[in-house]
Design an enzyme around this catalytic site. Sequence first.
Site, PDB file in Angstrom:
ATOM      1  N   ASP A  41      40.153  37.926  39.915  1.00  0.00           N
ATOM      2  CA  ASP A  41      39.764  37.051  41.024  1.00  0.00           C
ATOM      3  C   ASP A  41      38.466  37.673  41.543  1.00  0.00           C
ATOM      4  O   ASP A  41      37.802  38.430  40.808  1.00  0.00           O
ATOM      5  CB  ASP A  41      40.869  36.994  42.100  1.00  0.00           C
ATOM      6  CG  ASP A  41      40.692  35.829  43.075  1.00  0.00           C
ATOM      7  OD1 ASP A  41      41.093  34.706  42.732  1.00  0.00           O
ATOM      8  OD2 ASP A  41      40.146  36.025  44.178  1.00  0.00           O
TER       9      ASP A  41
ATOM     10  N   GLY B  72      27.776  30.846  45.705  1.00  0.00           N
ATOM     11  CA  GLY B  72      28.200  31.990  44.903  1.00  0.00           C
ATOM     12  C   GLY B  72      27.298  32.147  43.688  1.00  0.00           C
ATOM     13  O   GLY B  72      26.456  31.270  43.392  1.00  0.00           O
ATOM     14  N   PHE B  73      27.447  33.265  43.000  1.00  0.00           N
ATOM     15  CA  PHE B  73      26.728  33.441  41.726  1.00  0.00           C
ATOM     16  C   PHE B  73      27.581  34.258  40.758  1.00  0.00           C
ATOM     17  O   PHE B  73      27.104  34.833  39.808  1.00  0.00           O
ATOM     18  CB  PHE B  73      25.351  34.088  41.959  1.00  0.00           C
ATOM     19  CG  PHE B  73      25.412  35.509  42.499  1.00  0.00           C
ATOM     20  CD1 PHE B  73      25.646  35.750  43.836  1.00  0.00           C
ATOM     21  CD2 PHE B  73      25.226  36.596  41.653  1.00  0.00           C
ATOM     22  CE1 PHE B  73      25.717  37.050  44.327  1.00  0.00           C
ATOM     23  CE2 PHE B  73      25.288  37.898  42.137  1.00  0.00           C
ATOM     24  CZ  PHE B  73      25.531  38.130  43.483  1.00  0.00           C
ATOM     25  N   GLY B  74      28.893  34.275  41.033  1.00  0.00           N
ATOM     26  CA  GLY B  74      29.812  35.052  40.195  1.00  0.00           C
ATOM     27  C   GLY B  74      30.306  34.247  39.013  1.00  0.00           C
ATOM     28  O   GLY B  74      29.701  33.232  38.622  1.00  0.00           O
ATOM     29  N   ASN B  75      31.419  34.705  38.483  1.00  0.00           N
ATOM     30  CA  ASN B  75      31.978  34.126  37.272  1.00  0.00           C
ATOM     31  C   ASN B  75      32.261  32.628  37.389  1.00  0.00           C
ATOM     32  O   ASN B  75      32.011  31.859  36.451  1.00  0.00           O
ATOM     33  CB  ASN B  75      33.271  34.903  36.980  1.00  0.00           C
ATOM     34  CG  ASN B  75      33.966  34.375  35.779  1.00  0.00           C
ATOM     35  OD1 ASN B  75      34.951  33.679  35.897  1.00  0.00           O
ATOM     36  ND2 ASN B  75      33.428  34.664  34.630  1.00  0.00           N
ATOM     37  N   VAL B  76      32.735  32.197  38.552  1.00  0.00           N
ATOM     38  CA  VAL B  76      33.114  30.803  38.726  1.00  0.00           C
ATOM     39  C   VAL B  76      31.873  29.899  38.761  1.00  0.00           C
ATOM     40  O   VAL B  76      31.783  28.905  38.030  1.00  0.00           O
ATOM     41  CB  VAL B  76      33.969  30.652  40.009  1.00  0.00           C
ATOM     42  CG1 VAL B  76      34.231  29.209  40.328  1.00  0.00           C
ATOM     43  CG2 VAL B  76      35.283  31.421  39.854  1.00  0.00           C
ATOM     44  N   ALA B  77      30.883  30.282  39.580  1.00  0.00           N
ATOM     45  CA  ALA B  77      29.637  29.507  39.665  1.00  0.00           C
ATOM     46  C   ALA B  77      28.928  29.502  38.304  1.00  0.00           C
ATOM     47  O   ALA B  77      28.362  28.486  37.880  1.00  0.00           O
ATOM     48  CB  ALA B  77      28.726  30.098  40.741  1.00  0.00           C
TER      49      ALA B  77
ATOM     50  N   LYS C 263      49.980  36.611  43.840  1.00  0.00           N
ATOM     51  CA  LYS C 263      48.595  37.044  44.044  1.00  0.00           C
ATOM     52  C   LYS C 263      48.619  38.485  44.500  1.00  0.00           C
ATOM     53  O   LYS C 263      49.582  38.937  45.128  1.00  0.00           O
ATOM     54  CB  LYS C 263      47.940  36.202  45.138  1.00  0.00           C
ATOM     55  CG  LYS C 263      46.427  36.260  45.118  1.00  0.00           C
ATOM     56  CD  LYS C 263      45.892  35.247  44.144  1.00  0.00           C
ATOM     57  CE  LYS C 263      44.403  35.302  43.999  1.00  0.00           C
ATOM     58  NZ  LYS C 263      43.918  34.111  43.277  1.00  0.00           N
TER      59      LYS C 263
HETATM   60  N1  GLU Z   1      42.275  34.054  40.302  1.00  0.00           N
HETATM   61  C1  GLU Z   1      42.361  32.802  39.601  1.00  0.00           C
HETATM   62  C2  GLU Z   1      42.963  31.749  40.497  1.00  0.00           C
HETATM   63  O1  GLU Z   1      42.715  31.757  41.691  1.00  0.00           O
HETATM   64  C3  GLU Z   1      43.024  32.938  38.240  1.00  0.00           C
HETATM   65  C4  GLU Z   1      44.426  33.483  38.247  1.00  0.00           C
HETATM   66  C5  GLU Z   1      44.993  33.779  36.875  1.00  0.00           C
HETATM   67  O2  GLU Z   1      44.322  33.553  35.877  1.00  0.00           O
HETATM   68  O3  GLU Z   1      46.150  34.231  36.846  1.00  0.00           O
HETATM   69  O4  GLU Z   1      43.638  30.848  40.094  1.00  0.00           O
END
Ligand code: GLU
Length: 447
Positions: free
Chosen positions: A164, A235-240, A124
């Site tokens: 992320d 949230g309201f980003g990509n994940v939500a 990360k």
């Molecule tokens: N940031 C995302 C996670 O927490 C995706 C990581 C990725 O695609 O390498 O898993």
Amino acid sequence: MDLKKLVAELEAKNPAQPLYIQAAKEVLETIADFVNANPKYDKYAIVERVLEPERIVKFKVTWVNDRGEIQINRGYRVQHNMAIGPYKGGLRFHKTVTEDTMKFLAFEQTFKNSLTTLPMGGGKGGSDFDPTGKSEAEVMRFCQAFMTELQKYIGPETDVPAGDIGVGGREIGFMYGQYKRLRGEHVGVLTGKGLEWGGSLIRPEATGFGATYFLQGMLAQKGDSIKGKRVALSGFGNVAWGAALKLAELGAKVVTISGPDGYIIDEDGISTTEKIAYMDELLQTRNNVVAPFAQKFPSAKFIAGKKPWEAKVDIAMPCAIQNELTEEDAKTLIANGAKYVVEVSNMGCTAEAVTVLQQAQVAFAPGKAANAGGVATSGLEMSQNAMKLSWTAAEVDEKLNGIMNSIHDNCVKYGKEPNGYINYVKGANIAGFIKVADAMIAQGIAY
Ligand code: GLU
């Protein structure tokens, strides 16, 4: 393994790193019985070894803002574990980023990536750069400065970053362009790329889609279904956004989204194409506020300064950031009749919240299982890059669905308790640990 001793050592070795301690402690507590029943892990000191990141790179990022002022940020890449594949994990640009944040996320990523069934190690990275209110030119200059240093440590067979919080398609593009400029190679060194230059279909939707497929598994386990369920998202980003899309398609009613300024409640459901598209539009303004949603849609109300967990729902899905759902929030959700909590953000619930939910027998999925669809689809992007071809959206979606089902099955296999309750935290940690641990044993005393 001696759990007490290991926890004491963990705390002593990582002073002032509460997030890393929280993440690691949870894993230690849930794998202890399994490890003790399999002496080979102690023989090779696997638990002690897995607690230590293989490498932490910390660097200075200097850039110039639009007013000509010199800015200094901190950049990080934690390469946690390479036992089962190249380091893989996102980059987070957020003002709260510290070495502690990066360490906990890289640690979680190792187990998550193992669960996906794909050959990816855990890593990360990111920076304390705050994208809020920055111009496009500023973001580009920052990304270029960041990649100028990061490129020394990454590569398609060694470490493959992605997005992320604060890092989406635009930032991946700027960083990819700089990598190419410095190295002269067009290779799969980042995932989350644009479709025209090596990206995969479904990658933007993947985390939210995957979490919803995982939720379907949890519901099916209890003979229940998603149709008509009231869902609170944060949230309201990509994940939500991805979760809202899939939940709407499957007939659930999303009633909340949120931002740092408060939350939106919409009794008509945040389920129309127009509303879901507006979530993305809001994100693109990069002001990090959700309030304008209520000005745009009359059925939506904005509640300032509050979190969405006070809404009456069947299912809660935190999609914002770590520790966003506390013990108090968990108690409120339970009192309001919630039956499922699916962490889509990484470590979205505090340890106390998880305990309260499990004690109330609420079905609770940890992020490392439920949100693995994002990185799994990154793994599929790496496969397509290696083969120099691209799969259709239907092909990627089917593979993603299959991966999420297999993660769910593995959680049930290792997490089922005598009374039938599925301890998804335990299941995910044991299943994720086994593959990494066995690979480490096979590869000798290397790390
Ligand atoms: N940031 C995302 C996670 O927490 C995706 C990581 C990725 O695609 O390498 O898993």
